[in-house]
Design a protein around this motif. Sequence first.
Motif, PDB file in Angstrom:
ATOM      1  N   ALA A 194     -20.927 -20.655   8.129  1.00  0.00           N
ATOM      2  CA  ALA A 194     -22.167 -20.880   7.402  1.00  0.00           C
ATOM      3  C   ALA A 194     -21.910 -21.883   6.305  1.00  0.00           C
ATOM      4  CB  ALA A 194     -22.675 -19.573   6.805  1.00  0.00           C
ATOM      5  N   LYS A 195     -23.005 -22.271   5.663  1.00  0.00           N
ATOM      6  CA  LYS A 195     -22.858 -23.216   4.564  1.00  0.00           C
ATOM      7  C   LYS A 195     -22.138 -22.547   3.397  1.00  0.00           C
ATOM      8  CE  LYS A 195     -27.150 -25.594   5.537  1.00  0.00           C
ATOM      9  NZ  LYS A 195     -28.546 -25.528   5.100  1.00  0.00           N
ATOM     10  N   LEU A 196     -21.439 -23.361   2.629  1.00  0.00           N
ATOM     11  CA  LEU A 196     -20.674 -22.826   1.500  1.00  0.00           C
ATOM     12  C   LEU A 196     -21.596 -22.146   0.498  1.00  0.00           C
ATOM     13  CD1 LEU A 196     -17.838 -22.676   0.382  1.00  0.00           C
ATOM     14  CD2 LEU A 196     -18.206 -24.839  -0.764  1.00  0.00           C
ATOM     15  N   GLU A 197     -22.782 -22.731   0.305  1.00  0.00           N
ATOM     16  CA  GLU A 197     -23.712 -22.153  -0.669  1.00  0.00           C
ATOM     17  C   GLU A 197     -24.144 -20.756  -0.256  1.00  0.00           C
ATOM     18  OE1 GLU A 197     -25.557 -25.993   0.259  1.00  0.00           O
ATOM     19  OE2 GLU A 197     -23.440 -25.521   0.422  1.00  0.00           O
ATOM     20  N   ASP A 198     -24.371 -20.608   1.058  1.00  0.00           N
ATOM     21  CA  ASP A 198     -24.794 -19.294   1.541  1.00  0.00           C
ATOM     22  C   ASP A 198     -23.704 -18.267   1.301  1.00  0.00           C
ATOM     23  OD1 ASP A 198     -27.111 -20.412   2.347  1.00  0.00           O
ATOM     24  OD2 ASP A 198     -26.414 -20.782   4.396  1.00  0.00           O
ATOM     25  N   LEU A 199     -22.463 -18.701   1.538  1.00  0.00           N
ATOM     26  CA  LEU A 199     -21.358 -17.781   1.314  1.00  0.00           C
ATOM     27  C   LEU A 199     -21.312 -17.342  -0.134  1.00  0.00           C
ATOM     28  CD1 LEU A 199     -18.491 -19.451   3.328  1.00  0.00           C
ATOM     29  CD2 LEU A 199     -20.013 -17.643   4.028  1.00  0.00           C
ATOM     30  N   LEU A 200     -21.539 -18.282  -1.005  1.00  0.00           N
ATOM     31  CA  LEU A 200     -21.413 -17.953  -2.419  1.00  0.00           C
ATOM     32  C   LEU A 200     -22.614 -17.172  -2.926  1.00  0.00           C
ATOM     33  CD1 LEU A 200     -19.849 -21.296  -3.498  1.00  0.00           C
ATOM     34  CD2 LEU A 200     -18.722 -19.091  -3.325  1.00  0.00           C
ATOM     35  N   ASN A 201     -23.728 -17.262  -2.239  1.00  0.00           N
ATOM     36  CA  ASN A 201     -24.906 -16.502  -2.677  1.00  0.00           C
ATOM     37  C   ASN A 201     -24.687 -15.011  -2.527  1.00  0.00           C
ATOM     38  OD1 ASN A 201     -26.626 -18.364  -3.687  1.00  0.00           O
ATOM     39  ND2 ASN A 201     -27.672 -18.748  -1.753  1.00  0.00           N
ATOM     40  N   VAL A 202     -24.107 -14.594  -1.441  1.00  0.00           N
ATOM     41  CA  VAL A 202     -23.999 -13.165  -1.188  1.00  0.00           C
ATOM     42  C   VAL A 202     -22.561 -12.682  -1.089  1.00  0.00           C
ATOM     43  CG1 VAL A 202     -26.219 -12.917  -0.056  1.00  0.00           C
ATOM     44  CG2 VAL A 202     -24.240 -13.608   1.276  1.00  0.00           C
ATOM     45  N   GLY A 203     -21.602 -13.558  -1.183  1.00  0.00           N
ATOM     46  CA  GLY A 203     -20.218 -13.141  -1.038  1.00  0.00           C
ATOM     47  C   GLY A 203     -19.727 -13.395   0.365  1.00  0.00           C
ATOM     48  N   ILE A 259     -20.396 -13.310   6.202  1.00  0.00           N
ATOM     49  CA  ILE A 259     -19.891 -13.264   7.579  1.00  0.00           C
ATOM     50  C   ILE A 259     -20.599 -12.155   8.351  1.00  0.00           C
ATOM     51  CG2 ILE A 259     -17.858 -12.825   8.985  1.00  0.00           C
ATOM     52  CD1 ILE A 259     -16.241 -13.971   6.601  1.00  0.00           C
ATOM     53  N   VAL A 260     -20.727 -11.008   7.701  1.00  0.00           N
ATOM     54  CA  VAL A 260     -21.397  -9.886   8.372  1.00  0.00           C
ATOM     55  C   VAL A 260     -22.840 -10.248   8.683  1.00  0.00           C
ATOM     56  CG1 VAL A 260     -22.199  -7.534   8.050  1.00  0.00           C
ATOM     57  CG2 VAL A 260     -19.883  -8.147   7.413  1.00  0.00           C
ATOM     58  N   ASN A 261     -23.523 -10.857   7.709  1.00  0.00           N
ATOM     59  CA  ASN A 261     -24.917 -11.222   7.927  1.00  0.00           C
ATOM     60  C   ASN A 261     -25.047 -12.265   9.034  1.00  0.00           C
ATOM     61  OD1 ASN A 261     -25.591  -9.504   5.943  1.00  0.00           O
ATOM     62  ND2 ASN A 261     -26.117 -11.037   4.426  1.00  0.00           N
ATOM     63  N   TRP A 262     -24.092 -13.179   9.058  1.00  0.00           N
ATOM     64  CA  TRP A 262     -24.122 -14.189  10.119  1.00  0.00           C
ATOM     65  C   TRP A 262     -24.037 -13.518  11.483  1.00  0.00           C
ATOM     66  CZ3 TRP A 262     -20.221 -15.017  13.678  1.00  0.00           C
ATOM     67  CH2 TRP A 262     -20.388 -16.137  14.517  1.00  0.00           C
ATOM     68  N   ALA A 263     -23.113 -12.558  11.594  1.00  0.00           N
ATOM     69  CA  ALA A 263     -22.956 -11.870  12.871  1.00  0.00           C
ATOM     70  C   ALA A 263     -24.206 -11.076  13.214  1.00  0.00           C
ATOM     71  CB  ALA A 263     -21.740 -10.947  12.809  1.00  0.00           C
ATOM     72  N   LYS A 264     -24.793 -10.441  12.196  1.00  0.00           N
ATOM     73  CA  LYS A 264     -25.993  -9.636  12.457  1.00  0.00           C
ATOM     74  C   LYS A 264     -27.145 -10.491  12.938  1.00  0.00           C
ATOM     75  CE  LYS A 264     -25.452  -6.076   8.889  1.00  0.00           C
ATOM     76  NZ  LYS A 264     -25.922  -5.783   7.522  1.00  0.00           N
ATOM     77  N   MET A 281     -37.862 -15.854  10.516  1.00  0.00           N
ATOM     78  CA  MET A 281     -38.056 -15.317   9.161  1.00  0.00           C
ATOM     79  C   MET A 281     -37.189 -14.096   8.937  1.00  0.00           C
ATOM     80  SD  MET A 281     -42.108 -15.684   8.557  1.00  0.00           S
ATOM     81  CE  MET A 281     -42.135 -14.748   7.050  1.00  0.00           C
ATOM     82  N   LEU A 282     -37.081 -13.275   9.981  1.00  0.00           N
ATOM     83  CA  LEU A 282     -36.215 -12.093   9.874  1.00  0.00           C
ATOM     84  C   LEU A 282     -34.765 -12.527   9.693  1.00  0.00           C
ATOM     85  CD1 LEU A 282     -35.986  -9.035  10.000  1.00  0.00           C
ATOM     86  CD2 LEU A 282     -35.717  -9.227  12.457  1.00  0.00           C
ATOM     87  N   GLN A 283     -34.374 -13.594  10.397  1.00  0.00           N
ATOM     88  CA  GLN A 283     -33.004 -14.084  10.234  1.00  0.00           C
ATOM     89  C   GLN A 283     -32.769 -14.582   8.813  1.00  0.00           C
ATOM     90  OE1 GLN A 283     -32.738 -16.940  13.410  1.00  0.00           O
ATOM     91  NE2 GLN A 283     -31.834 -15.430  14.799  1.00  0.00           N
ATOM     92  N   GLU A 284     -33.773 -15.266   8.257  1.00  0.00           N
ATOM     93  CA  GLU A 284     -33.661 -15.701   6.866  1.00  0.00           C
ATOM     94  C   GLU A 284     -33.495 -14.502   5.941  1.00  0.00           C
ATOM     95  OE1 GLU A 284     -33.568 -18.673   5.164  1.00  0.00           O
ATOM     96  OE2 GLU A 284     -33.120 -19.424   7.174  1.00  0.00           O
ATOM     97  N   ILE A 318     -32.262 -11.539   6.728  1.00  0.00           N
ATOM     98  CA  ILE A 318     -30.948 -10.920   6.915  1.00  0.00           C
ATOM     99  C   ILE A 318     -29.867 -11.739   6.218  1.00  0.00           C
ATOM    100  CG2 ILE A 318     -29.247 -10.269   8.660  1.00  0.00           C
ATOM    101  CD1 ILE A 318     -31.601  -9.857  10.570  1.00  0.00           C
ATOM    102  N   LYS A 319     -30.090 -13.051   6.166  1.00  0.00           N
ATOM    103  CA  LYS A 319     -29.096 -13.928   5.567  1.00  0.00           C
ATOM    104  C   LYS A 319     -28.794 -13.526   4.133  1.00  0.00           C
ATOM    105  CE  LYS A 319     -29.247 -18.468   6.631  1.00  0.00           C
ATOM    106  NZ  LYS A 319     -29.798 -19.830   6.519  1.00  0.00           N
ATOM    107  N   ASN A 320     -29.802 -13.070   3.413  1.00  0.00           N
ATOM    108  CA  ASN A 320     -29.621 -12.727   2.013  1.00  0.00           C
ATOM    109  C   ASN A 320     -29.479 -11.234   1.777  1.00  0.00           C
ATOM    110  OD1 ASN A 320     -29.841 -15.439   1.189  1.00  0.00           O
ATOM    111  ND2 ASN A 320     -32.059 -15.298   1.481  1.00  0.00           N
TER     112      ASN A 320
END
Lengths: 179, 205
Positions: free
Chosen positions: B46-55, B60-65, B186-189, B191-193
């Motif tokens: 995922a993007k670095l920013e996304d990683l830093l937003n949620v840890g 990684i877990v959210n990406w898999a979900k 939208m659901l994926q968005e 889950i991302k956060n």
Amino acid sequence: MAEQTQVLTDIDRLLQVAERLKNFLSEEAIENVKVHNGEVTVTVKRENLTEALQYLRDEEKFEMLVDATAVDYMHLRNETRFDVVYHLLSLTHRLRLRVKVSVRSDDAWVPTVCHIYPSANPYEREIWDMFGIHVEGHPNLKRILTYDEFPGHPLRKDFPLFWQPGQPLEKPEEKFEEW
Amino acid sequence: MKVNIIRTTIDGREITIASPGKARGDVLEELDEEMRQVIGRNVLLAKLEDLLNVGIVQAIVNWAKRNSLWPATFGLACCAIEMMATVASRNDIARFGAEVFRGSPRQADVMIVSGRCSWKMAPILKRIYDQMPNPKWVIAMGTCASCGGVFQNYAIVQGVDQIVPVDVYVAGCPPRPENLLHGIMMLQEKIKNERIGEHKSKEVP
């Protein structure tokens, strides 16, 4: 020289059936015979219903009960509120006949016809479920469309249409009376 | 809050973990080169920013979900036809990783309630939702599932959010396949956060 034969329409044949039914039962067993839109409706008394349907099935070869339902005439009639309607089909003679029974609201029951037409079983459960007309002698008279805890009978004209579970079951306003 | 950079060794390999805190730009500045390399080597997801937003772990877990949402088959009415069209080749829900419709709720992640739900059906709907393992999401597809729609009467639930917690409402009567795909995105968005364990705090009436 070809012999002139009279061609009977379906309505004529159905009226003959009604006449024979009247002879088989009695004069007062049949309330009226109506022809509307090319369809014949025979209104019989409740106590003669099973007898009439038995005769129509065995002698007149109406082998099939296509539908059985009811009508609520709450705002249109004073004496008898409900009509229970049976639609019969004769595959032998290619005829369709409608048999009606009028029922009062304070005495709302009809005898079962399950032993004559087994297909009446779910229809009669629906009549009970939707209109609250008790079907005497039915082998399994439970609700069929709504759930067991459902209050009232939703196809009656005085059932509150917008009711939802958890709300009190109030009668709708009398404004329906106007029309 | 400050970004905590923790270095540990697992299986003889050095791992660097960053936890969220400061504003995004500051965090990016504060990351050292080694940290960037670790992220670049291990987390190409995922993007670095996304990683830093949620840890990192949560990302990684959210990406898999979110990239393998398995829907439970729950077609109730005409919306189900559009749902089938969404699965079919022209619209191809597989592009979003949600093509595996499961007959068993035990294997499903998201329940697409497609169609009007009667009060007789409501206990079954609730039961299927309860049988789905966590984490789980619900999409109310179409007007009827969202608010009852044209069926404003005694027989129909006026919105399945009375029964189960709904994540995404998809409007339409019935919604076009594109509309449902938009709902899934939208659901994926969403889950991302999500934070881990967040779904457990959902209110179930």
